[in-house]
Every structure is written in structure tokens, then in C-alpha cells.
Design a protein around this motif. Structure first.
Motif, PDB file in Angstrom:
ATOM      1  N   ILE A 101       0.841  -1.201   0.000  1.00 34.43           N
ATOM      2  CA  ILE A 101       0.000   0.000   0.000  1.00 34.43           C
ATOM      3  C   ILE A 101       0.872   1.246   0.000  1.00 34.43           C
ATOM      4  N   ALA A 102       1.852   1.275   0.882  1.00 37.01           N
ATOM      5  CA  ALA A 102       2.715   2.452   1.010  1.00 37.01           C
ATOM      6  C   ALA A 102       3.466   2.743  -0.286  1.00 37.01           C
ATOM      7  N   GLU A 103       3.948   1.707  -0.939  1.00 35.25           N
ATOM      8  CA  GLU A 103       4.733   1.894  -2.162  1.00 35.25           C
ATOM      9  C   GLU A 103       3.922   2.533  -3.289  1.00 35.25           C
ATOM     10  N   ARG A 104       2.617   2.411  -3.219  1.00 37.45           N
ATOM     11  CA  ARG A 104       1.745   2.964  -4.254  1.00 37.45           C
ATOM     12  C   ARG A 104       1.187   4.334  -3.876  1.00 37.45           C
ATOM     13  N   GLY A 105       1.641   4.867  -2.754  1.00 32.65           N
ATOM     14  CA  GLY A 105       1.239   6.209  -2.359  1.00 32.65           C
ATOM     15  C   GLY A 105      -0.214   6.336  -1.964  1.00 32.65           C
ATOM     16  N   LEU A 106      -0.818   5.246  -1.504  1.00 29.78           N
ATOM     17  CA  LEU A 106      -2.222   5.251  -1.132  1.00 29.78           C
ATOM     18  C   LEU A 106      -2.389   5.568   0.351  1.00 29.78           C
ATOM     19  N   SER A 107      -3.500   6.178   0.697  1.00 31.27           N
ATOM     20  CA  SER A 107      -3.819   6.431   2.098  1.00 31.27           C
ATOM     21  C   SER A 107      -4.441   5.177   2.704  1.00 31.27           C
ATOM     22  N   PHE A 108      -4.623   5.192   4.033  1.00 27.17           N
ATOM     23  CA  PHE A 108      -5.220   4.034   4.706  1.00 27.17           C
ATOM     24  C   PHE A 108      -6.177   4.511   5.778  1.00 27.17           C
ATOM     25  N   GLU A 109      -7.397   3.943   5.755  1.00 26.31           N
ATOM     26  CA  GLU A 109      -8.432   4.281   6.735  1.00 26.31           C
ATOM     27  C   GLU A 109      -8.263   3.403   7.978  1.00 26.31           C
ATOM     28  N   LEU A 110      -8.205   4.057   9.125  1.00 24.42           N
ATOM     29  CA  LEU A 110      -8.125   3.344  10.400  1.00 24.42           C
ATOM     30  C   LEU A 110      -9.529   3.263  10.997  1.00 24.42           C
ATOM     31  N   TRP A 111     -10.176   2.098  10.832  1.00 26.24           N
ATOM     32  CA  TRP A 111     -11.462   1.925  11.484  1.00 26.24           C
ATOM     33  C   TRP A 111     -11.463   0.647  12.308  1.00 26.24           C
ATOM     34  N   GLY A 112     -11.656   0.821  13.603  1.00 29.82           N
ATOM     35  CA  GLY A 112     -11.806  -0.267  14.547  1.00 29.82           C
ATOM     36  C   GLY A 112     -12.574   0.287  15.726  1.00 29.82           C
ATOM     37  N   TYR A 113     -12.568  -0.404  16.845  1.00 31.65           N
ATOM     38  CA  TYR A 113     -13.217   0.090  18.051  1.00 31.65           C
ATOM     39  C   TYR A 113     -12.202   0.831  18.922  1.00 31.65           C
ATOM     40  N   ALA A 114     -12.715   1.609  19.869  1.00 34.03           N
ATOM     41  CA  ALA A 114     -11.853   2.527  20.622  1.00 34.03           C
ATOM     42  C   ALA A 114     -10.696   1.831  21.316  1.00 34.03           C
ATOM     43  N   HIS A 115     -10.932   0.637  21.859  1.00 34.23           N
ATOM     44  CA  HIS A 115      -9.861  -0.042  22.591  1.00 34.23           C
ATOM     45  C   HIS A 115      -8.735  -0.497  21.670  1.00 34.23           C
ATOM     46  N   GLN A 116      -8.965  -0.456  20.349  1.00 35.42           N
ATOM     47  CA  GLN A 116      -7.963  -0.902  19.383  1.00 35.42           C
ATOM     48  C   GLN A 116      -7.046   0.222  18.915  1.00 35.42           C
ATOM     49  N   LEU A 117      -7.306   1.452  19.302  1.00 32.15           N
ATOM     50  CA  LEU A 117      -6.507   2.565  18.793  1.00 32.15           C
ATOM     51  C   LEU A 117      -5.010   2.398  19.046  1.00 32.15           C
ATOM     52  N   PRO A 118      -4.577   1.895  20.218  1.00 31.12           N
ATOM     53  CA  PRO A 118      -3.128   1.723  20.401  1.00 31.12           C
ATOM     54  C   PRO A 118      -2.501   0.749  19.404  1.00 31.12           C
ATOM     55  N   ASP A 119      -3.305  -0.170  18.858  1.00 33.13           N
ATOM     56  CA  ASP A 119      -2.769  -1.127  17.882  1.00 33.13           C
ATOM     57  C   ASP A 119      -2.300  -0.434  16.612  1.00 33.13           C
ATOM     58  N   ALA A 120      -2.824   0.769  16.339  1.00 30.05           N
ATOM     59  CA  ALA A 120      -2.450   1.476  15.119  1.00 30.05           C
ATOM     60  C   ALA A 120      -1.087   2.140  15.216  1.00 30.05           C
ATOM     61  N   LEU A 121      -0.575   2.346  16.416  1.00 29.66           N
ATOM     62  CA  LEU A 121       0.668   3.109  16.570  1.00 29.66           C
ATOM     63  C   LEU A 121       1.868   2.463  15.871  1.00 29.66           C
ATOM     64  N   PRO A 122       2.081   1.146  15.986  1.00 34.86           N
ATOM     65  CA  PRO A 122       3.222   0.569  15.265  1.00 34.86           C
ATOM     66  C   PRO A 122       3.120   0.759  13.749  1.00 34.86           C
ATOM     67  N   LEU A 123       1.904   0.696  13.220  1.00 38.27           N
ATOM     68  CA  LEU A 123       1.700   0.866  11.784  1.00 38.27           C
ATOM     69  C   LEU A 123       1.989   2.302  11.359  1.00 38.27           C
ATOM     70  N   VAL A 124       1.456   3.248  12.091  1.00 41.78           N
ATOM     71  CA  VAL A 124       1.649   4.661  11.774  1.00 41.78           C
ATOM     72  C   VAL A 124       3.130   5.041  11.847  1.00 41.78           C
ATOM     73  N   ARG A 125       3.828   4.460  12.835  1.00 41.97           N
ATOM     74  CA  ARG A 125       5.257   4.750  12.971  1.00 41.97           C
ATOM     75  C   ARG A 125       6.086   4.092  11.868  1.00 41.97           C
ATOM     76  N   ALA A 126       5.672   2.909  11.455  1.00 37.66           N
ATOM     77  CA  ALA A 126       6.448   2.164  10.462  1.00 37.66           C
ATOM     78  C   ALA A 126       6.367   2.787   9.071  1.00 37.66           C
ATOM     79  N   TYR A 127       5.281   3.537   8.811  1.00 40.46           N
ATOM     80  CA  TYR A 127       5.079   4.102   7.466  1.00 40.46           C
ATOM     81  C   TYR A 127       4.786   5.601   7.581  1.00 40.46           C
ATOM     82  N   PRO A 128       5.800   6.391   7.933  1.00 35.53           N
ATOM     83  CA  PRO A 128       5.575   7.826   8.182  1.00 35.53           C
ATOM     84  C   PRO A 128       5.204   8.620   6.935  1.00 35.53           C
ATOM     85  N   GLU A 129       5.431   8.070   5.746  1.00 35.79           N
ATOM     86  CA  GLU A 129       5.090   8.789   4.511  1.00 35.79           C
ATOM     87  C   GLU A 129       3.659   8.502   4.070  1.00 35.79           C
ATOM     88  N   THR A 130       2.989   7.557   4.712  1.00 39.40           N
ATOM     89  CA  THR A 130       1.611   7.215   4.373  1.00 39.40           C
ATOM     90  C   THR A 130       0.656   8.075   5.193  1.00 39.40           C
TER      91      THR A 130
END
Length: 356
Positions: free
Chosen positions: A184-213
Motif C-alpha cells: 500500500i505504502a509503495e503505491r502512495g495510497l492512504s489508509f483508513e483506520l477503522w476499529g473500536y476505541a480499545h484498538q486505537l493503540p494497535d495502530a501506533l506501530p503501523l503509523v510509525r512504520a510508514y511515516p510517509e503514508t
């Protein structure tokens, strides 16, 4: 609504869904076809659904009947929506390339005709864990030049009475997901983060790993039960709801600390939040509802700022709880002078989805 000075060129709605279960296969196609001759699906029919489904969709009419460009135009009422972004809507994806059928079908709908808004962009379904994820992404991009992003819903709740959209917990933090996300990142596409509130911390490793997305936080993280009881345990008392809100504040602040994350003011009409309503809320909104959701609105605004927040309708999934005009009125009333109407209703969405 007449007192709002609308953005020049109209409003952009960056989160709508379209479907027709009478002609396309999907999770409710069989039920929809059985009710083909019924002009209005009775609200009471929701009691025939499993609890998790009933409490997620609310009024079943909008998922069991077609929802197409002119249906959206009618729901928009006096809001001058000029352009919309279509977000994937659980199209069948076995085999994986079947998800591309949704992109082709959406491309053929009569957007921009008879007063319906134009289609500005599409967000498609691809699971980064698929071994053929790169191939399927390429097929989506070939099917339409309007593909701008991807959504793979992570929604999974420990309460069995709350609907899951993903079988495994912690999806975004899984190693296979993190590694596969490179397609996804290599193609310059955005990504929608949709889950439940308790899952928000799970997104942090992803957001950090792909700072250009660019990552888009959808629906305030959907704090199930915030407005009232849901499932078997969520939102059962005021203390539980207050604790959830406190954790949510911290988790949203952590995400907002990353400049590659933006947020949508959307999802406040979703029945999974709790609080039964007999018909969509319209202005003037009841004070209790406004007081309950205002902390969400203000905290997202304060955390992300005007340059990283946008209004979105999430129609028709928000339709049981709040109308499109009322959702905008709510935002502007809560934010007051802190709202930048052009950024909120047009410019942030235009930048995020690279609209012309």
C-alpha cells in the motif's frame, strides 16, 4: 442551515457507501431479495437479526435496500455536496480479486447526474496479509484512476454482543499486516483506520512504520456503548462510560502526535454507540446527545487541529442516528468560532484524497 457560508465550489463528503443488494452479492443479498417487493423494510424486522447485527445497523431498511447516488442526494438535503469519496462496503473478496468488482461497479454509477454529486475518489478493500495483495491493488488501480486509498476494517470487540468485522484482535499490529502494508505504502495510497476505541493503540506501530503514508482515523474510533448500553457489557453504567472516554482521550492524543494521521468527524449516528433513537436526529438536537458527544468533537479538534480534521457523513451507516444537515450543524455549534468551515467541509478532504 441557511446561515452557513458554504465553501466555494460546494462541500466534499469524504465518507459515503453505495450498494445494491438486489443486483450484487453480499452479506445481506439473500435477505434483501426476499424483501424486494416490500417498499419499506419495517424497523421491527431488526429484532429478527442477531443482537450484534441489530445493535450495529439499527434501522435495517438502509442496508436491505439499494443506496445509490440519488438516494444520497436526497439525504443531503440543503447541504450543497459537490463531490463524494466512496469507501469500500464489505464487497465479497473470495477470491481476493473479486473485491475489484466493487471498484468497477462504483465507477459505473450515475454520479454527477440529475443533481447527484460527482465521485472524486474511491477507497478500496485489500488485506495486506494476502499473498496477492500487490496484484489486487494493481487491479484496483487499473480499474479506476480514482482509487486513492485502502480500508481493511480491524473492528473486533471482546464483547460477543458487539459486531466484529475482523476475526482476529490487534490486526494493525500483526507482523504479517505490518510487512504486507508495504504494498500500500509503495503505491502512495492512504489508509483508513477503522476499529473500536480499545484498538486505537494497535495502530501506533503501523503509523510509525510508514511515516510517509497518510492514515485517516474514522468515526472517532467508535467507542461502543458511549451513549448507552451495547452488547452484553459495554456502556452499562456512567463510570464505565467515563473510564472509556478517559482512555479514548489518551489514545487519540497518541495518534494525533503523528503528523501523518488525520481524522474524520463522523460516525456519531452509528447505533453501536448506544442510545436508542426512533428516527434520525435533526436540528435542534437534544441537549443530552450534544453534551455526550461534544467531548469527542472537541478533543479530536484540539488534538489534530483544523488542518487535519474533516467532516464526513458516513451515510447511510449514520442515517439511523443523525441526518446529514444535523451532523454539520452539530459540529459547527460545538466548535463555534474554532471551526474553519472551508477546511472542515472541503479543503482537508480535498488534500487527503488528492482531489482535482
Amino acid at each position: 442551515m441557511s446561515t452557513i457560508t458554504w465553501p466555494v465550489g460546494g462541500v466534499i463528503d469524504p465518507h459515503i457507501h453505495q450498494w445494491d443488494p438486489l443486483v450484487n452479492d453480499g452479506v445481506v443479498a439473500k435477505e434483501a431479495r426476499a424483501l424486494r417487493r416490500v417498499p419499506r423494510v419495517p424497523r421491527a424486522l431488526r429484532w429478527a437479526l442477531p443482537r450484534a447485527d441489530r445493535e450495529f445497523v439499527g434501522d435495517p431498511h438502509h442496508v436491505l435496500k439499494p443506496y445509490l447516488p440519488l438516494d444520497y442526494r436526497a439525504d443531503a438535503g440543503g447541504v450543497p455536496v459537490s463531490t463524494v469519496v466512496h469507501i469500500e462496503a464489505a464487497w465479497p473478496h473470495e477470491p481476493h480479486a473479486r473485491s475489484v468488482e466493487e471498484t468497477r461497479w462504483i465507477s459505473g454509477l450515475p454520479f454527477g447526474q440529475d443533481g447527484a454529486p460527482a465521485l472524486g475518489a474511491m477507497v478500496v478493500h485489500v488485506d495486506p496479509r494476502w499473498p496477492d495483495a500487490a496484484t489486487v491493488l494493481g487491479q484496483h488501480l487499473t480499474a479506476s484512476p480514482l482509487v486513492r486509498g485502502v480500508r481493511m476494517s480491524a473492528a473486533n470487540h471482546p464483547d460477543p454482543g458487539i459486531r466484529d468485522f475482523e476475526a482476529s484482535a490487534g490486526l494493525w499490529a500483526q507482523r504479517a499486516f505490518l510487512d504486507g502494508f508495504a504494498a500500500i505504502a509503495e503505491r502512495g495510497l492512504s489508509f483508513e483506520l477503522w476499529g473500536y476505541a480499545h484498538q486505537l493503540p494497535d495502530a501506533l506501530p503501523l503509523v510509525r512504520a510508514y511515516p510517509e503514508t497518510t492514515f485517516v482515523l474514522d468515526h472517532y474510533g467508535t467507542p461502543a456503548g458511549l451513549l448507552g448500553p451495547r452488547g452484553t457489557t459495554a456502556g452499562r453504567d456512567e463510570r464505565q462510560r467515563a473510564d472509556q472516554l478517559a482512555r479514548w482521550r489518551d489514545d487519540v492524543s497518541a495518534l494525533a502526535g503523528h503528523p501523518n494521521v488525520v481524522a474524520k468527524h463522523s460516525g456519531l449516528g452509528m447505533p453501536v454507540l448506544g442510545g436508542e433513537v426512533r428516527r434520525p436526529r435533526s436540528a435542534p438536537l437534544d441537549a443530552h446527545f450534544v453534551d455526550t458527544v461534544a467531548p469527542l468533537i472537541r478533543h479530536v479538534h484540539d488534538s489534530f487541529g483544523t488542518a487535519r480534521t474533516m467532516w464526513a457523513s458516513n451515510f447511510p451507516m449514520d442515517k439511523p442516528g443523525i441526518g446529514i444537515p444535523a451532523s454539520i450543524t452539530l459540529l459547527l455549534d460545538v466548535l463555534g468560532s474554532y471551526a474553519d468551515v472551508d477546511l472542515l467541509l472541503r479543503d482537508v478532504a480535498r488534500r487527503t484524497y488528492r482531489l482535482g
